[in-house]
Design a protein around this motif. Structure first.
Motif, short mmCIF file in Angstrom:
data_model
loop_
_atom_site.label_atom_id
_atom_site.label_comp_id
_atom_site.label_asym_id
_atom_site.label_seq_id
_atom_site.Cartn_x
_atom_site.Cartn_y
_atom_site.Cartn_z
N CYS A 1 -4.64 11.72 10.24
CA CYS A 1 -4.89 10.00 12.07
C CYS A 1 -6.66 10.90 12.63
O CYS A 1 -6.70 12.48 12.42
CB CYS A 1 -4.18 10.43 13.08
SG CYS A 1 -4.41 9.37 13.74
N GLU B 1 -0.41 3.91 10.56
CA GLU B 1 -0.42 3.67 9.19
C GLU B 1 0.23 5.99 9.05
O GLU B 1 1.30 5.59 7.81
CB GLU B 1 -1.76 4.86 8.46
CG GLU B 1 -2.56 3.34 8.62
CD GLU B 1 -3.33 2.71 10.11
OE1 GLU B 1 -2.17 3.58 10.74
OE2 GLU B 1 -4.71 2.92 9.83
N GLN C 1 -3.98 5.80 14.91
CA GLN C 1 -3.68 4.84 13.18
C GLN C 1 -1.44 5.24 12.95
O GLN C 1 -1.27 6.08 11.77
CB GLN C 1 -3.96 6.17 12.45
CG GLN C 1 -5.49 5.79 12.78
CD GLN C 1 -6.51 7.03 11.50
OE1 GLN C 1 -6.63 7.95 10.92
NE2 GLN C 1 -5.87 6.18 9.80
N VAL D 1 0.98 5.83 5.06
CA VAL D 1 0.70 5.22 4.64
C VAL D 1 -0.26 7.14 4.29
O VAL D 1 -0.52 7.59 3.31
CB VAL D 1 -0.33 4.76 4.77
CG1 VAL D 1 -1.87 4.31 3.67
CG2 VAL D 1 0.48 2.98 4.75
N ASP E 1 0.82 -1.42 0.19
CA ASP E 1 0.18 0.12 0.13
C ASP E 1 1.14 1.20 -0.11
O ASP E 1 0.19 2.19 0.29
CB ASP E 1 -1.75 0.27 1.59
CG ASP E 1 -0.25 0.31 2.45
OD1 ASP E 1 0.92 -1.06 2.23
OD2 ASP E 1 -0.79 -0.01 3.71
#
Length: 376
Positions: free
Chosen positions: A336, A325, A322, A330, A190
């Motif tokens: 967030c 991530e 988060q 990402v 990702d």
């Protein structure tokens, strides 16, 4: 250049920015897909925001903030293990300051100290060894954490403790390795990256040579970068120049500090004291093979994990947080869901808001939690 202020010269920075703009203008970069360059090190992230570098760059360049903050990637379970050791009545638990407020599942080390645990901030593992000498009736534990940057100092302190016969000193070893981490990021489905700014501090120890797999196997350019504004701008220019020319190489912008093959005495101490763990758990990245080290059997008497019973339980991050991530690049911190609301420097949910190298802390301190606005 010889002096620090020369690396912060505004006129030279403007020249570099013009060179970057000229280079980008000569490339066919789609507006919807800018070049993604990851600065691996949290120290770079803070320099980028401190000096406003991201806002000066063309829209065709997007900086991605990587996982190069060792405090940020510690899972909650390891903090719980720290607290478990620190609350033992015979223990003086020592740690660097930026680990004091990292939340565990129930308590941080700072909260454990408020509850009566003897937790003390130190500036080096040698400070902890001095405490052990001064308190022979107590067990002094040093919270060893960090990438290869801090591994040698912990290793040399253990060797000094062995030489001096200090038996009441041990290390809770959470040192981690940079190369498997970068590989895990490159293998992530990702995330699409076009190049890297390599970590300067880690590379002072391991050199630039270990990153060659990034260029050889993944065909991505990597430039080991210093931490001053001109260092970072020149390194970005070097990465973009490689992309334009179709090259993928490891280059060393920080050659005034980083030897290409590493620091031999530091690496010797690391090799003597540590061995690779089979795997190590990372916050947000999961389990990564051979990404952490532990003390060799010869130094078991200085290993807090063997000396004390610890819970060793895996704890999931809060669902709203988060950090994972953000660590993988990402999302940006301001994307967030709890950034700046439920998660603040005063009431952190995740380590990225606590650490002096955390991306969320950088956005709060320098960026105000807002997306960057490109320079006119």
């Amino acid at each position: 250049m010889k002096y620090l202020d020369e690396f912060r010269d505004g006129a030279k920075a403007r020249v570099l920015l013009r060179e970057i703009e000229t280079l980008v203008a000569s490339m066919d970069i789609p507006a919807r897909r800018p070049l993604h360059i990851m600065e691996v090190c949290g120290g770079h992230t803070h320099s980028i925001f401190r000096y406003g570098l991201e806002g000066m760059l063309p829209d065709a360049i997007e900086l991605v903030h990587g996982p190069g903050c060792p405090v940020c990637v510690l899972p909650m379970g390891r903090i719980d293990d720290c607290v478990s050791i620190a609350r033992r009545p015979e223990v003086i638990f020592t740690t660097f300051g930026d680990a004091m407020r990292v939340p565990g599942s129930k308590l941080s080390l700072l909260q454990a100290r408020a509850g009566g645990a003897d937790v003390r901030m130190v500036y080096s593992p040698m400070d902890a060894l001095s405490l052990a000498r001064a308190n022979p009736d107590r067990e002094v534990v040093f919270f060893g954490l960090g990438f290869e940057t801090t591994m040698p100092s912990t290793a040399l302190t253990i060797l000094q403790a062995e030489s001096d016969g200090v038996a009441n000193f041990s290390v809770f070893c959470n040192h981690i390795t940079i190369v498997p981490t970068i590989k895990a990021i490159l293998d992530s489905p990702d995330l699409q990256l076009d190049g890297f700014l390599g970590p300067g501090h880690v590379s002072m120890v391991i050199g630039a040579a270990p990153y060659e797999f990034i260029a050889d196997y993944y065909r991505k350019p990597m430039v080991v970068a210093g931490f001053e504004p001109l260092d970072i701008l020149q390194s970005i220019w070097m990465v973009i120049k490689q992309i334009k020319e179709g090259r993928a190489e490891v280059e060393n912008q920080y050659a005034r500090i980083v030897p290409y093959d590493g620091n031999e005495p530091a690496l010797a101490a690391v090799s003597r004291v540590y061995e690779l763990r089979e795997f190590f758990e990372w916050r947000g990245l999961g389990s990564i093979d051979h990404s952490g080290v532990k003390l060799r059997e010869a130094y078991a008497t200085f290993d807090a994990e063997r000396k004390f019973a610890i819970p060793g339980i895996k704890i999931a991050d809060p669902k709203a947080c988060q950090c994972g991530e953000v660590l993988k690049g990402v999302i940006k911190p301001w994307q967030c869901k709890v950034f700046g609301t439920a998660c603040t420097p005063e009431t952190p949910l995740g380590a990225l808001m606590v650490s002096s190298e955390g991306a969320c802390a950088a956005y709060i301190q320098y960026g105000g939690g807002k997306p960057r606005v490109a320079a006119a």
